[in-house]
Design a protein around this motif. Structure first.
Motif, PDB file in Angstrom:
ATOM      1  N   ALA A  99       0.831  -1.201   0.000  1.00  0.00           N
ATOM      2  CA  ALA A  99       0.000   0.000   0.000  1.00  0.00           C
ATOM      3  C   ALA A  99       0.865   1.250   0.000  1.00  0.00           C
ATOM      4  N   LEU A 100       1.958   1.234   0.756  1.00  0.00           N
ATOM      5  CA  LEU A 100       2.867   2.379   0.793  1.00  0.00           C
ATOM      6  C   LEU A 100       3.530   2.566  -0.567  1.00  0.00           C
ATOM      7  N   ALA A 101       3.946   1.473  -1.198  1.00  0.00           N
ATOM      8  CA  ALA A 101       4.565   1.569  -2.516  1.00  0.00           C
ATOM      9  C   ALA A 101       3.578   2.132  -3.532  1.00  0.00           C
ATOM     10  N   GLN A 102       2.326   1.689  -3.474  1.00  0.00           N
ATOM     11  CA  GLN A 102       1.319   2.226  -4.389  1.00  0.00           C
ATOM     12  C   GLN A 102       1.065   3.701  -4.123  1.00  0.00           C
ATOM     13  N   ALA A 103       1.043   4.092  -2.870  1.00  0.00           N
ATOM     14  CA  ALA A 103       0.826   5.502  -2.530  1.00  0.00           C
ATOM     15  C   ALA A 103       1.991   6.345  -3.025  1.00  0.00           C
ATOM     16  N   ARG A 104       3.204   5.852  -2.890  1.00  0.00           N
ATOM     17  CA  ARG A 104       4.380   6.602  -3.359  1.00  0.00           C
ATOM     18  C   ARG A 104       4.368   6.711  -4.885  1.00  0.00           C
ATOM     19  N   ARG A 105       3.961   5.645  -5.564  1.00  0.00           N
ATOM     20  CA  ARG A 105       3.880   5.697  -7.026  1.00  0.00           C
ATOM     21  C   ARG A 105       2.844   6.721  -7.447  1.00  0.00           C
ATOM     22  N   GLY A 106       1.783   6.811  -6.720  1.00  0.00           N
ATOM     23  CA  GLY A 106       0.735   7.785  -7.034  1.00  0.00           C
ATOM     24  C   GLY A 106       1.231   9.200  -6.835  1.00  0.00           C
ATOM     25  N   LEU A 107       2.100   9.439  -5.880  1.00  0.00           N
ATOM     26  CA  LEU A 107       2.642  10.778  -5.633  1.00  0.00           C
ATOM     27  C   LEU A 107       3.732  11.130  -6.635  1.00  0.00           C
ATOM     28  N   ASP A 108       4.489  10.140  -7.086  1.00  0.00           N
ATOM     29  CA  ASP A 108       5.586  10.385  -8.007  1.00  0.00           C
ATOM     30  C   ASP A 108       5.099  10.741  -9.408  1.00  0.00           C
ATOM     31  N   GLU A 109       3.956  10.252  -9.808  1.00  0.00           N
ATOM     32  CA  GLU A 109       3.451  10.535 -11.150  1.00  0.00           C
ATOM     33  C   GLU A 109       3.028  11.997 -11.227  1.00  0.00           C
ATOM     34  N   PRO A 110       3.377  12.673 -12.328  1.00  0.00           N
ATOM     35  CA  PRO A 110       2.958  14.064 -12.451  1.00  0.00           C
ATOM     36  C   PRO A 110       1.448  14.138 -12.536  1.00  0.00           C
ATOM     37  N   SER A 111       0.933  15.084 -11.830  1.00  0.00           N
ATOM     38  CA  SER A 111      -0.513  15.206 -11.839  1.00  0.00           C
ATOM     39  C   SER A 111      -0.952  15.923 -13.095  1.00  0.00           C
ATOM     40  N   VAL A 112      -1.862  15.343 -13.804  1.00  0.00           N
ATOM     41  CA  VAL A 112      -2.410  15.908 -15.034  1.00  0.00           C
ATOM     42  C   VAL A 112      -3.740  16.516 -14.661  1.00  0.00           C
ATOM     43  N   PRO A 113      -3.918  17.822 -14.984  1.00  0.00           N
ATOM     44  CA  PRO A 113      -5.205  18.404 -14.638  1.00  0.00           C
ATOM     45  C   PRO A 113      -6.313  17.705 -15.388  1.00  0.00           C
ATOM     46  N   ALA A 114      -7.387  17.536 -14.751  1.00  0.00           N
ATOM     47  CA  ALA A 114      -8.534  16.865 -15.338  1.00  0.00           C
ATOM     48  C   ALA A 114      -9.129  17.772 -16.401  1.00  0.00           C
ATOM     49  N   GLN A 115      -9.422  17.198 -17.548  1.00  0.00           N
ATOM     50  CA  GLN A 115     -10.012  17.961 -18.629  1.00  0.00           C
ATOM     51  C   GLN A 115     -11.510  17.734 -18.642  1.00  0.00           C
ATOM     52  N   ARG A 116     -12.191  18.832 -18.818  1.00  0.00           N
ATOM     53  CA  ARG A 116     -13.627  18.733 -18.874  1.00  0.00           C
ATOM     54  C   ARG A 116     -14.063  18.471 -20.296  1.00  0.00           C
ATOM     55  N   VAL A 117     -14.967  17.660 -20.426  1.00  0.00           N
ATOM     56  CA  VAL A 117     -15.526  17.365 -21.751  1.00  0.00           C
ATOM     57  C   VAL A 117     -16.785  18.206 -21.888  1.00  0.00           C
ATOM     58  N   ALA A 118     -16.816  18.920 -23.016  1.00  0.00           N
ATOM     59  CA  ALA A 118     -17.977  19.781 -23.264  1.00  0.00           C
ATOM     60  C   ALA A 118     -19.169  18.932 -23.607  1.00  0.00           C
ATOM     61  N   PRO A 119     -20.308  19.343 -23.099  1.00  0.00           N
ATOM     62  CA  PRO A 119     -21.506  18.562 -23.411  1.00  0.00           C
ATOM     63  C   PRO A 119     -21.867  18.689 -24.884  1.00  0.00           C
ATOM     64  N   SER A 120     -22.319  17.669 -25.466  1.00  0.00           N
ATOM     65  CA  SER A 120     -22.636  17.699 -26.880  1.00  0.00           C
ATOM     66  C   SER A 120     -24.055  18.058 -27.144  1.00  0.00           C
TER      67      SER A 120
END
Length: 122
Positions: free
Chosen positions: A101-122
């Motif tokens: 669990a600690l290794a997974q948490a560290r991997r999650g912190l090490d990855e660059p955070s990509v801002p969430a993109q909003r999808v425009a409603p169609s």
């Protein structure tokens, strides 16, 4: 079982009393080559034998109790060892899960955070 024991004990007392009362003749008791002072009748010898039997039974009883206690202690020690081993195995498994669990948490912190993109409603 208790009744049978009491009947046997009573029979032993009756036989012992009969032996003491019927054997009043003279006798001499010798132990390890020496004459025992004060033993002059046959019933004295019988009583000496009864005392030796009682002491023997007491010694056997003490030895049996000691053996029973030793076996109980060994059994308890074995159970405690097994319980300790199971506890160690459980703790080891929990430690591994926490490390994962600690290794997974560290991997999650090490990855660059990509801002969430909003999808425009169609």
């Amino acid at each position: 079982m208790i009744f049978l024991g009491l009947v046997i004990a009573l029979a032993a007392v009756v036989v012992g009393t009969a032996v003491v009362l019927d054997n009043t003749g003279g006798a001499q008791l010798t132990v390890f080559g020496d004459s025992v002072p004060g033993v002059t009748d046959q019933w004295h010898i019988f009583m000496a034998g009864a005392v030796v039997a009682i002491v023997f039974m007491a010694g056997t009883g003490v030895a049996a109790l000691g053996f029973k206690r030793a076996m109980s202690m060994r059994r308890e020690l074995r159970d405690l060892r097994d319980e300790h081993q199971e506890s160690l195995q459980t703790l080891e498994l929990e430690r591994r899960k926490l490390q994962q669990a600690l290794a997974q948490a560290r991997r999650g912190l090490d990855e660059p955070s990509v801002p969430a993109q909003r999808v425009a409603p169609s």
